[in-house]
Design a protein around this motif. Structure first.
Motif, mmCIF file in Angstrom:
data_model
loop_
_atom_site.group_PDB
_atom_site.id
_atom_site.type_symbol
_atom_site.label_atom_id
_atom_site.label_comp_id
_atom_site.label_asym_id
_atom_site.label_seq_id
_atom_site.Cartn_x
_atom_site.Cartn_y
_atom_site.Cartn_z
ATOM 1 N N ASP A 83 0.930 -1.131 -0.071
ATOM 2 C CA ASP A 83 -0.077 -0.016 0.079
ATOM 3 C C ASP A 83 0.757 1.416 -0.085
ATOM 4 O O ASP A 83 0.306 2.171 0.241
ATOM 5 C CB ASP A 83 -0.929 0.175 1.122
ATOM 6 N N TYR A 84 2.153 1.265 -0.166
ATOM 7 C CA TYR A 84 2.921 2.288 -0.153
ATOM 8 C C TYR A 84 2.673 3.516 -1.119
ATOM 9 O O TYR A 84 3.140 4.637 -1.032
ATOM 10 C CB TYR A 84 4.560 1.983 0.063
ATOM 11 N N GLU A 85 2.226 3.103 -2.251
ATOM 12 C CA GLU A 85 1.946 4.041 -3.187
ATOM 13 C C GLU A 85 0.583 4.748 -3.214
ATOM 14 O O GLU A 85 0.317 5.663 -3.847
ATOM 15 C CB GLU A 85 1.894 3.292 -4.622
ATOM 16 N N LEU A 86 -0.268 4.218 -2.130
ATOM 17 C CA LEU A 86 -1.623 4.750 -2.065
ATOM 18 C C LEU A 86 -1.606 6.278 -1.311
ATOM 19 O O LEU A 86 -0.670 6.545 -0.383
ATOM 20 C CB LEU A 86 -2.467 4.097 -1.153
ATOM 21 N N PRO A 88 -3.125 9.439 0.997
ATOM 22 C CA PRO A 88 -3.663 9.509 2.463
ATOM 23 C C PRO A 88 -5.365 9.093 2.128
ATOM 24 O O PRO A 88 -5.760 8.533 3.043
ATOM 25 C CB PRO A 88 -3.414 10.740 2.982
ATOM 26 N N LYS A 89 -5.718 9.707 0.965
ATOM 27 C CA LYS A 89 -7.267 9.640 1.003
ATOM 28 C C LYS A 89 -7.627 8.350 0.547
ATOM 29 O O LYS A 89 -8.625 7.627 1.021
ATOM 30 C CB LYS A 89 -7.819 10.217 -0.035
ATOM 31 N N GLU A 90 -6.893 7.677 -0.488
ATOM 32 C CA GLU A 90 -6.917 6.247 -0.747
ATOM 33 C C GLU A 90 -6.878 5.434 0.224
ATOM 34 O O GLU A 90 -7.663 4.243 0.520
ATOM 35 C CB GLU A 90 -6.032 5.914 -1.995
ATOM 36 N N SER A 91 -5.969 5.690 1.267
ATOM 37 C CA SER A 91 -5.599 4.807 2.317
ATOM 38 C C SER A 91 -6.664 4.393 3.242
ATOM 39 O O SER A 91 -7.050 3.525 3.900
ATOM 40 C CB SER A 91 -4.224 5.274 3.244
ATOM 41 N N ALA A 92 -7.477 5.989 3.456
ATOM 42 C CA ALA A 92 -8.488 5.801 4.345
ATOM 43 C C ALA A 92 -9.625 5.201 3.804
ATOM 44 O O ALA A 92 -10.281 4.475 4.238
ATOM 45 C CB ALA A 92 -8.873 7.274 4.336
ATOM 46 N N ASP A 93 -9.828 5.212 2.250
ATOM 47 C CA ASP A 93 -10.908 4.533 1.352
ATOM 48 C C ASP A 93 -10.462 3.178 1.784
ATOM 49 O O ASP A 93 -11.618 2.223 1.786
ATOM 50 C CB ASP A 93 -10.720 4.822 0.014
ATOM 51 N N VAL A 94 -9.309 2.596 1.673
ATOM 52 C CA VAL A 94 -9.103 0.889 1.766
ATOM 53 C C VAL A 94 -9.482 0.517 3.286
ATOM 54 O O VAL A 94 -10.335 -0.309 3.283
ATOM 55 C CB VAL A 94 -7.556 0.628 1.547
ATOM 56 N N GLU A 198 -8.542 -3.010 -13.242
ATOM 57 C CA GLU A 198 -8.072 -4.701 -12.824
ATOM 58 C C GLU A 198 -8.258 -4.695 -11.069
ATOM 59 O O GLU A 198 -8.423 -5.770 -10.802
ATOM 60 C CB GLU A 198 -6.705 -4.806 -13.247
ATOM 61 N N TYR A 199 -7.652 -3.509 -10.553
ATOM 62 C CA TYR A 199 -7.533 -3.642 -8.999
ATOM 63 C C TYR A 199 -8.363 -2.523 -8.564
ATOM 64 O O TYR A 199 -8.622 -1.508 -9.363
ATOM 65 C CB TYR A 199 -5.965 -3.777 -8.503
ATOM 66 N N PHE A 200 -8.637 -2.389 -7.354
ATOM 67 C CA PHE A 200 -9.517 -1.289 -6.619
ATOM 68 C C PHE A 200 -8.702 0.088 -6.833
ATOM 69 O O PHE A 200 -9.492 1.093 -6.936
ATOM 70 C CB PHE A 200 -9.844 -1.629 -5.225
ATOM 71 N N PHE A 201 -7.428 0.163 -6.715
ATOM 72 C CA PHE A 201 -6.681 1.256 -6.486
ATOM 73 C C PHE A 201 -5.157 1.274 -7.439
ATOM 74 O O PHE A 201 -4.473 0.411 -7.045
ATOM 75 C CB PHE A 201 -6.164 1.864 -4.944
ATOM 76 N N GLY A 202 -5.421 1.589 -8.533
ATOM 77 C CA GLY A 202 -4.377 1.817 -9.237
ATOM 78 C C GLY A 202 -4.024 0.297 -10.125
ATOM 79 O O GLY A 202 -4.797 -0.374 -10.335
ATOM 80 N N GLN A 203 -2.837 0.076 -10.753
ATOM 81 C CA GLN A 203 -2.450 -0.906 -11.464
ATOM 82 C C GLN A 203 -1.904 -2.097 -10.690
ATOM 83 O O GLN A 203 -1.714 -2.988 -11.265
ATOM 84 C CB GLN A 203 -1.264 -0.363 -12.539
#
Length: 327
Positions: A83-86, A88-94, A198-203
Motif C-alpha cells: 500500500d505504499y503508493e496509496l 492518504p485519501k486512498e488509504s482511508a478508503d481502503v 483490474e484492481y481497486f486502486f491503481g495498477q
C-alpha cells in the motif's frame, strides 16, 4: 529480529481451485503475494497440532500471530508493503471498504456456508469431514458452525441470551433476511467501486484487493447446492474476473505431481503419526465405553507342581497296597 529467520504461515489446504479453503488464510496469503513478502506457506488439514490450535498461524522467529491485521502490520514492519503508493485519501478508503466487507459481507458468507441448512448438510459438513482426519472430523464442523453463529449474532449486537431467545422463538428468518440484504448491497457496492479496473486502486493490488479476494473466492468457487448470494456474485462479471485474475497471476495451478509450498516430509509424518495415535486412542475409548469392547478377567488357577503331583501319586499307591495286605 534477524532477517535470516524465515516467515512461515500455516494455513488450511486448498480445494476447488483455491490455494486455501479458509478466508483468513487467503487474506494473508494474498497480501504476502502482493507485497512480495518471502513467506513459506505450510498447508495443513487439521488445526489441532498447531501452536494455537487454530489456522492460520504466522511465525517469524519468536513472533507468533494469527490475526490477519497483525500479520499484515508485521509484513509492513519488515518492509513488505503493498500500500505504499496509496495517497492518504486512498488509504482511508481502503480501511473503510475493508471494514465494510468484514461487517456487512462476512456475516452473509458465514450464514451461507455454515448456517444455511441445505448448504451445511449437503456441502459444508461432509466436505470438511473429508478434509479433517478421524476423529477430528466429528468435532470441528459442529464447532465451526457454533462459532459462525456466535460471530453472526455478535455482528448484529446480540448477546448470548438474545441469541437463545431468537433461536427458540423462530426469529432466525428475520436475521437471515437482514444478513442477505446487507451482503448483496456490499457486493453491489464493491462491483461499482471496481468498475472496469483490474484492481481497486491503481495498477497493482493492495490490502483491499487481498480482503475482497479472500472473501469472494470461496463464495465463487465452493459448489454450494443453494446460494442466492453466490448467484448474485456470479451476476457481477467484473468481480468474477477480478477473482480469476488474482488466482491466475498469483496462485497459478500446480502441475500434477508437484507439491506446491507443502510441509516437509518429516513434519507431515510427525503430524500424521500424532493424528493416528489420537485417533486410535479415541476409537478405543469409544469402543470401550459404548460396550463394543469388553475386557474379560479370568479367575487364576494355580496348578500344582509336577513333582508334587508325582509324590502325592506315590503316597496314594502305598496306602492302597497297605489296605490290600490287611485284607
Amino acid at each position: 529480529m534477524p532477517r535470516t529467520q524465515p516467515m512461515t504461515l500455516e494455513v488450511w489446504e486448498g480445494r476447488w481451485g483455491l490455494p486455501s479453503i479458509d478466508t483468513t488464510s487467503l487474506e494473508v496469503m494474498a497480501y504476502a503475494k502482493f507485497s512480495g513478502a518471502p513467506l513459506k506457506v505450510v498447508k495443513l488439514r487439521n488445526p489441532f497440532f498447531t501452536r494455537t490450535g487454530r489456522l492460520p498461524v504466522f511465525s517469524h522467529g519468536s513472533t507468533i500471530l494469527e490475526n490477519p491485521a497483525d500479520i499484515v502490520l508485521h509484513f509492513r514492519k519488515e518492509n513488505h508493503n503493498a500500500d505504499y503508493e496509496l495517497s492518504p485519501k486512498e488509504s482511508a478508503d481502503v480501511v473503510a471498504y475493508a471494514s465494510l466487507v468484514h461487517s456487512k459481507l462476512l456475516p452473509g458468507i458465514l450464514h451461507n456456508q455454515w448456517l444455511d441448512e441445505n448448504n451445511y448438510i449437503e456441502f459444508t459438513r461432509p466436505n470438511f469431514a473429508k478434509i479433517l482426519p478421524i476423529p477430528f472430523n466429528y468435532y470441528y464442523p459442529g464447532a465451526f458452525q457454533r462459532e459462525a453463529r456466535r460471530r453472526l449474532f455478535s455482528a448484529y449486537g446480540l448477546d448470548h441470551t438474545a441469541q437463545e431467545s431468537m433461536m427458540e422463538d423462530g426469529f432466525m428468518s428475520t436475521i437471515e433476511t437482514a444478513v442477505h440484504k446487507n451482503a448483496v448491497e456490499c457486493l453491489t457496492l464493491l462491483s461499482n467501486r471496481l468498475g472496469d479496473k483490474e484492481y481497486f486502486f491503481g495498477q497493482s493490488p493492495c490490502f483491499l484487493d487481498a480482503v475482497v479476494f479472500a472473501h469472494l473466492a470461496p463464495l465463487l468457487k465452493f459448489p454450494f447446492p443453494n446460494s442466492p448470494l453466490q448467484n448474485h456474485l456470479k451476476g457481477c462479471p467484473n468481480l468474477v474476473a477480478f477473482i480469476e485474475r488474482i488466482l491466475l497471476r498469483y496462485f497459478p495451478p500446480t502441475p500434477e505431481g508437484i507439491v506446491d509450498e507443502d510441509e516437509p516430509f518429516r513434519e507431515k509424518l510427525k503430524r500424521n503419526i500424532g493424528a493416528a495415535l489420537v485417533a486410535g486412542s479415541a476409537m478405543l475409548a469409544y469402543a470401550f465405553f459404548s460396550g463394543i469392547l469388553r475386557i474379560q478377567t479370568q479367575r487364576r488357577v494355580d496348578y500344582p507342581d509336577i513333582n508334587e503331583m508325582e509324590e502325592d501319586y506315590g503316597e496314594e499307591e502305598k496306602v492302597e497296597e497297605q489296605n490290600e495286605n490287611q485284607e
